[in-house]
Motif scaffolding. Structure first.
Motif, mmCIF file in Angstrom:
data_model
loop_
_atom_site.group_PDB
_atom_site.id
_atom_site.type_symbol
_atom_site.label_atom_id
_atom_site.label_comp_id
_atom_site.label_asym_id
_atom_site.label_seq_id
_atom_site.Cartn_x
_atom_site.Cartn_y
_atom_site.Cartn_z
ATOM 1 N N ASN A 25 0.857 -1.181 0.000
ATOM 2 C CA ASN A 25 0.000 0.000 0.000
ATOM 3 C C ASN A 25 0.896 1.235 0.000
ATOM 4 O OD1 ASN A 25 -2.396 -1.641 0.402
ATOM 5 N ND2 ASN A 25 -1.707 -1.876 2.521
ATOM 6 N N GLY A 26 0.622 2.164 -0.885
ATOM 7 C CA GLY A 26 1.484 3.336 -0.985
ATOM 8 C C GLY A 26 2.580 3.083 -1.996
ATOM 9 N N SER A 27 3.814 3.450 -1.643
ATOM 10 C CA SER A 27 4.944 3.316 -2.575
ATOM 11 C C SER A 27 5.967 2.327 -2.046
ATOM 12 C CB SER A 27 5.592 4.680 -2.830
ATOM 13 O OG SER A 27 6.001 5.271 -1.605
ATOM 14 N N GLY A 28 5.506 1.245 -1.464
ATOM 15 C CA GLY A 28 6.392 0.260 -0.880
ATOM 16 C C GLY A 28 7.162 -0.533 -1.914
ATOM 17 N N ILE A 29 8.323 -1.067 -1.487
ATOM 18 C CA ILE A 29 9.192 -1.842 -2.370
ATOM 19 C C ILE A 29 9.572 -3.153 -1.683
ATOM 20 C CG2 ILE A 29 11.413 -1.934 -3.560
ATOM 21 C CD1 ILE A 29 11.379 1.106 -3.704
ATOM 22 N N VAL A 30 9.469 -4.241 -2.436
ATOM 23 C CA VAL A 30 9.979 -5.529 -1.978
ATOM 24 C C VAL A 30 11.178 -5.874 -2.843
ATOM 25 C CG1 VAL A 30 9.506 -7.963 -1.625
ATOM 26 C CG2 VAL A 30 7.698 -6.299 -1.217
ATOM 27 N N SER A 31 12.337 -6.023 -2.226
ATOM 28 C CA SER A 31 13.571 -6.317 -2.952
ATOM 29 C C SER A 31 13.884 -7.799 -2.843
ATOM 30 C CB SER A 31 14.732 -5.499 -2.383
ATOM 31 O OG SER A 31 14.472 -4.109 -2.520
ATOM 32 N N GLY A 32 13.828 -8.492 -3.979
ATOM 33 C CA GLY A 32 14.090 -9.925 -3.986
ATOM 34 C C GLY A 32 12.884 -10.703 -4.483
ATOM 35 N N ASP A 33 13.088 -11.975 -4.729
ATOM 36 C CA ASP A 33 12.016 -12.824 -5.242
ATOM 37 C C ASP A 33 10.937 -13.033 -4.188
ATOM 38 O OD1 ASP A 33 13.607 -12.979 -7.470
ATOM 39 O OD2 ASP A 33 14.318 -15.019 -7.070
ATOM 40 N N ILE A 34 9.688 -13.192 -4.675
ATOM 41 C CA ILE A 34 8.533 -13.389 -3.795
ATOM 42 C C ILE A 34 7.827 -14.671 -4.182
ATOM 43 C CG2 ILE A 34 6.301 -12.491 -3.038
ATOM 44 C CD1 ILE A 34 7.286 -9.690 -3.800
ATOM 45 N N GLU A 35 7.492 -15.484 -3.169
ATOM 46 C CA GLU A 35 6.621 -16.645 -3.357
ATOM 47 C C GLU A 35 5.508 -16.554 -2.329
ATOM 48 O OE1 GLU A 35 6.764 -21.555 -3.459
ATOM 49 O OE2 GLU A 35 8.634 -20.383 -3.502
ATOM 50 N N CYS A 36 4.243 -16.499 -2.822
ATOM 51 C CA CYS A 36 3.132 -16.286 -1.903
ATOM 52 C C CYS A 36 1.831 -16.811 -2.499
ATOM 53 C CB CYS A 36 2.992 -14.798 -1.561
ATOM 54 S SG CYS A 36 2.670 -13.744 -2.990
ATOM 55 N N GLU A 37 0.791 -16.806 -1.671
ATOM 56 C CA GLU A 37 -0.531 -17.164 -2.170
ATOM 57 C C GLU A 37 -1.169 -15.977 -2.872
ATOM 58 O OE1 GLU A 37 -3.009 -18.830 0.831
ATOM 59 O OE2 GLU A 37 -1.576 -20.389 1.394
ATOM 60 N N GLY A 43 -1.186 0.708 -4.179
ATOM 61 C CA GLY A 43 -0.648 2.053 -4.362
ATOM 62 C C GLY A 43 0.218 2.099 -5.597
ATOM 63 N N SER A 44 1.483 2.481 -5.408
ATOM 64 C CA SER A 44 2.444 2.514 -6.516
ATOM 65 C C SER A 44 3.639 1.642 -6.152
ATOM 66 C CB SER A 44 2.890 3.947 -6.808
ATOM 67 O OG SER A 44 3.444 4.545 -5.643
ATOM 68 N N GLY A 45 3.370 0.407 -5.801
ATOM 69 C CA GLY A 45 4.388 -0.489 -5.281
ATOM 70 C C GLY A 45 5.279 -1.088 -6.344
ATOM 71 N N LYS A 46 6.380 -1.698 -5.868
ATOM 72 C CA LYS A 46 7.351 -2.319 -6.764
ATOM 73 C C LYS A 46 7.844 -3.621 -6.150
ATOM 74 C CE LYS A 46 11.879 -1.511 -8.929
ATOM 75 N NZ LYS A 46 13.019 -0.558 -9.063
ATOM 76 N N ALA A 47 7.878 -4.658 -6.970
ATOM 77 C CA ALA A 47 8.489 -5.922 -6.575
ATOM 78 C C ALA A 47 9.731 -6.085 -7.436
ATOM 79 C CB ALA A 47 7.520 -7.074 -6.780
ATOM 80 N N ASP A 48 10.896 -5.986 -6.806
ATOM 81 C CA ASP A 48 12.163 -6.007 -7.527
ATOM 82 C C ASP A 48 12.710 -7.434 -7.526
ATOM 83 O OD1 ASP A 48 14.380 -5.247 -8.888
ATOM 84 O OD2 ASP A 48 15.254 -4.024 -7.294
ATOM 85 N N GLY A 49 12.132 -8.283 -8.402
ATOM 86 C CA GLY A 49 12.533 -9.673 -8.481
ATOM 87 C C GLY A 49 11.454 -10.496 -9.158
ATOM 88 N N LYS A 50 11.585 -11.811 -9.055
ATOM 89 C CA LYS A 50 10.591 -12.714 -9.629
ATOM 90 C C LYS A 50 9.429 -12.892 -8.669
ATOM 91 C CE LYS A 50 14.113 -15.409 -12.103
ATOM 92 N NZ LYS A 50 14.719 -16.766 -12.240
#
Length: 236
Positions: A25-37, A43-50
């Motif tokens: 929510n918002g402009s959050g960033i996750v750095s690295g690969d994500i595995e989830c349900e 918001g304006s988020g970013k996932a920096d990875g697979k």
């Protein structure tokens, strides 16, 4: 998969990992690969990875720098996926940009989608605008053109139907006319309107109003509307 939830509010950041739910929510960033349900962008988020997830929902502005593997992905806002996308069901109601190929079962576009490479899908439906940089390969293609150009380099399918929605604004040239542009369209059953192509090749071919085709090759039936232009047609 663990039961941990990753929720980022505002401009926070976190490392990737395995989670039950990831919500940006918002402009959050996750750095690295994500595995989830479930992965949600609000918001304006970013996932920096697979990303590997069962469901991906992008309601705001979401950017994913790597490849995405999901059961379903719904884009209601603006999405930029730099890598390849593999998903059973893809729905684009907003704007989406895919930097690689798209593979899956069902792709439905009611907004705008840009695919840099090939699109390999079982059922392709569009009521918006799209661009495919390579081959659009599908069993069933159903396109309802809106104002402006939709295009693919090549289209290969069992069945394709292209219809046009010419509104009042298009008729008075306040909006660009709807058109599908392709170099080659090949399928078993072909029914086109407002289409420009170099080559159309199929068994049963119907060329409707607004079409401009340089070459039609057919092995079964061929129909051409009197308002369409076909430079050359031949049975094969």
């Amino acid at each position: 998969m663990n039961n941990e939830k990753l929720i980022i509010n505002g401009s926070g950041s976190s490392k990737g990992g395995k989670f039950q739910i990831v919500e940006i929510n918002g402009s959050g960033i996750v750095s690295g690969d994500i595995e989830c349900e479930s992965l949600r962008f609000n918001g304006s988020g970013k996932a920096d990875g697979k990303v590997k997830a069962e469901d991906v929902i992008i309601s705001g502005s979401g950017k994913i720098t790597g490849a995405v593997e999901a059961d379903s992905i719904h884009i209601n806002g603006s999405a930029s996926i730099h890598g390849n996308l593999q998903a059973n069901k893809v729905k684009v109601a907003g704007f989406s940009s895919f930097g690689g190929f798209v593979k899956g079962e069902d792709l439905t576009i009611s907004g705008k989608a840009s695919i840099a490479e090939d699109c390999e899908i079982e059922t392709f439906q569009s009521e918006g605008k799209f661009s495919v940089g390579g081959l659009l390969n599908a069993d069933d293609v159903n396109i309802r053109l809106s104002a402006g150009e939709s295009k693919a380099q090549e289209i290969g399918c069992r069945r394709i139907v292209v219809k046009s929605r010419r509104g009042v604004l298009s008729l008075f040239k306040l909006l660009p006319s709807p058109v599908l542009t392709a170099h080659t369209i090949e399928g078993d059953e072909i029914d086109l309107a407002d289409t420009k192509a170099k080559i159309v090749r199929g068994n049963s071919v119907k060329i409707g109003p607004g079409c401009h085709i340089e070459l039609v090759e057919y092995s079964g039936q061929f129909e051409c509307d009197q308002s369409a232009t076909v430079v050359k047609s031949q049975r094969i």
